[in-house]
Design an enzyme around this catalytic site. Structure first.
Site, PDB file in Angstrom:
ATOM      1  N   HIS A  46     -10.477 -66.844 -19.749  1.00  9.65           N
ATOM      2  CA  HIS A  46      -9.444 -66.170 -19.436  1.00  9.65           C
ATOM      3  C   HIS A  46      -8.604 -67.465 -18.477  1.00  9.65           C
ATOM      4  CE1 HIS A  46      -9.849 -61.767 -19.696  1.00  9.65           C
ATOM      5  NE2 HIS A  46     -10.495 -62.527 -20.626  1.00  9.65           N
ATOM      6  N   GLU A  79     -10.071 -56.204 -28.153  1.00  7.18           N
ATOM      7  CA  GLU A  79     -10.990 -56.258 -26.845  1.00  7.18           C
ATOM      8  C   GLU A  79     -10.233 -56.426 -25.551  1.00  7.18           C
ATOM      9  OE1 GLU A  79     -13.930 -57.111 -23.867  1.00  7.18           O
ATOM     10  OE2 GLU A  79     -12.335 -58.361 -24.677  1.00  7.18           O
ATOM     11  N   HIS A 126     -15.555 -59.952 -30.502  1.00  3.30           N
ATOM     12  CA  HIS A 126     -14.079 -59.681 -30.762  1.00  3.30           C
ATOM     13  C   HIS A 126     -13.263 -61.152 -31.050  1.00  3.30           C
ATOM     14  CE1 HIS A 126     -12.419 -61.359 -26.802  1.00  3.30           C
ATOM     15  NE2 HIS A 126     -13.736 -60.804 -26.426  1.00  3.30           N
ATOM     16  N   ASP A 175     -20.704 -61.487 -25.379  1.00  2.00           N
ATOM     17  CA  ASP A 175     -19.352 -61.450 -24.827  1.00  2.00           C
ATOM     18  C   ASP A 175     -19.698 -61.805 -23.063  1.00  2.00           C
ATOM     19  OD1 ASP A 175     -16.619 -61.922 -24.627  1.00  2.00           O
ATOM     20  OD2 ASP A 175     -16.401 -59.603 -24.762  1.00  2.00           O
ATOM     21  N   ASP A 180      -9.938 -61.240 -31.022  1.00  2.00           N
ATOM     22  CA  ASP A 180      -8.581 -61.719 -30.158  1.00  2.00           C
ATOM     23  C   ASP A 180      -8.760 -62.122 -28.959  1.00  2.00           C
ATOM     24  OD1 ASP A 180     -10.040 -58.998 -29.177  1.00  2.00           O
ATOM     25  OD2 ASP A 180      -8.293 -58.615 -28.057  1.00  2.00           O
ATOM     26  N   ASP A 211     -14.980 -67.182 -25.204  1.00  2.00           N
ATOM     27  CA  ASP A 211     -14.695 -65.638 -25.080  1.00  2.00           C
ATOM     28  C   ASP A 211     -13.728 -65.212 -26.170  1.00  2.00           C
ATOM     29  OD1 ASP A 211     -13.978 -62.964 -24.322  1.00  2.00           O
ATOM     30  OD2 ASP A 211     -12.586 -63.584 -22.542  1.00  2.00           O
TER      31      ASP A 211
END
Length: 454
Positions: free
Chosen positions: A426, A150, A85, A174, A87, A116
């Site tokens: 994150h 995602e 992904h 991922d 995004d 990520d």
């Protein structure tokens, strides 16, 4: 794996690094939809960048109306899928490095998406390039699918699947090595309640952008004075937790400082919203805030909601409050539960609703668990690739994270984080070591050759 593939991959280092920097410099956080850009202008720019780069590497590329793209190697009808992904989650608090520059220091590239998932997704694309340029004959095609939603609602995969058949078998780069063959189920609750007319008056509070992020800071404005600030200091001393209070002409600004992270991995983290709930109750908040403090607080296992459970396949349930906002006289919060494979999600919903009396509770997202047997050909082939390239023993694992592997009939998460690396997905100052990404590229090439070559 053929020597020529290794030599090609080694020769790609500079080109890969420069291309990844270009990808990191696009702040592809979802925003309001525009024409041709269902997830916002920046995500569309990232998709265009990825497609342009894939074409420059010699691959045919298809654009699925801004929702996703695919890149294909080979013309065989049967396909092996690689799902990544483009995004990323919002930047969040606590960064000491620029999040969207692709800064390189001491062999590390910093930036949102390095781990990520832009770094691993691009490594997969270059692995395909090495297979192509080495002339490896394929009995199955390899299809890299790059999605754009995602981190939110997976509308990209729904759209792609409605317009093109998704291959049955493959992996998502991922997560972590050696390999994840079990993903917990996901249950997200949206919770509403009217503001209490008694107790501590809370004037402002708005924390969190995504349900799947553990907030690292929470601020609230409450009515009060220096006595209130003194109560906060006393509570901070009693609990040993980092709270501060600033008296202003509008009231008292409270701040709780947590330890941010991914909601699926709460161990070692500290939810700042949970901290704030406990502080607000200590200062006299009642009604919904007191209930949330009692039923959620700083717990991350759903215990006081009556949802704590575990199994041997996927271990404990986790629960995260990623968003808490005061808007238009109502409280709104989200609870993100990652549920063991054998858990009954209907019973979990009933228990949570029963313990949140006085709240309106809605189902935001619900996804079943996903499990691929360890003895499958897919798992054994990927683990063999990992072991050959690293010299380490490979065993399948479970996770509370959710990857695109779930959209495949037989899919697993495969890298790119190595067992001795810190998981900064994150989190602030996300980075990946370029050497590790190059090793991941070799593992992906090895794996794809095992799965697709004649």
């Amino acid at each position: 794996m053929e020597k020529k593939v290794y030599e090609l991959i080694d020769s790609y280092r500079d080109a890969y690094t420069e291309m990844l920097q270009r990808w990191i410099r696009v702040p592809s956080v979802r925003s309001d939809a525009e024409d041709g850009a269902p997830f916002g202008r920046d995500v569309r720019k990232m998709l265009d960048t990825a497609m342009e780069d894939a074409r420059s590497l010699g691959f045919p590329v298809r654009d699925f109306d801004g929702y996703a793209c695919d890149v294909t190697l080979g013309d065989a009808e049967e396909k092996i899928a690689v799902l990544g992904h483009l995004d990323v989650v919002p930047v969040g608090d606590g960064w000491t490095k620029p999040p969207f520059e692709g800064l390189i220091e001491n062999g590390r590239m910093y930036g949102r998406g390095t781990n990520d998932d832009k770094g691993p997704a691009l490594a997969s694309l270059f692995a395909m390039k090495a297979i192509k340029e080495a002339g490896i004959p394929l009995k199955k095609s390899i299809r890299l699918i790059l999605g754009c939603d995602e981190e939110s609602e997976w509308q990209d995969m729904a759209y792609y699947g409605a317009h093109e058949q998704i291959p049955d078998v493959g992996f998502s780069p991922d997560a972590s090595f050696p390999l994840i063959n079990t993903e917990k189920g996901m249950l997200v609750l949206a919770v509403f309640a009217p503001v209490s007319q008694s107790g501590l008056k809370i004037l402002e509070l708005s924390t969190g952008d995504r349900v799947n992020v553990i907030p690292g800071e929470c601020r609230a404005l409450v009515e009060g004075n220096e006595d209130t600030a003194a109560q906060v200091r006393a509570y901070a001393e009693k609990t040993g937790l980092p709270y501060t209070a600033e008296v202003t002409d509008k009231g008292v600004w409270l701040k709780a400082v947590g330890i941010p992270g991914h909601s699926a991995y709460p161990e070692g983290k500290r939810n700042a919203i949970g901290m704030m709930l406990l502080l607000l109750k200590e200062l006299g908040a009642d009604g919904p805030i007191a209930t949330l403090a009692d039923k959620v607080g700083m717990e991350h296992d759903g215990r006081s909601l009556g949802c704590a459970c575990r199994d041997e396949i996927s271990e404990e349930l986790t629960c995260n409050m990623g968003i808490l906002k005061l808007e238009n006289g109502k409280w709104f919060c989200t609870l993100d539960m990652r549920c063991p494979v054998t858990a009954d999600q209907e019973k979990l919903k009933e228990s949570a609703i029963g313990n949140l009396q006085g709240f309106e509770v809605y189902i935001g997202t619900q996804k079943p668990p996903h499990h691929v047997p360890a003895e499958s050909e897919l798992v054994s082939s990927l683990l063999a690739a990992y072991e050959e390239e690293t010299g380490l023993e490979g065993k399948p694992m479970s996770t509370g994270g959710g990857t695109y592997a779930k959209v495949l009939k037989q899919g697993v998460a495969f890298g790119a984080l190595f067992p001795d690396e810190e998981d900064l997905a994150h989190q602030a100052d996300e980075y990946e070591e370029i050497d590790r990404l190059m090793l991941a590229m070799k593992i992906y090439a090895n794996a794809l050759i095992r799965l697709a070559a004649e």
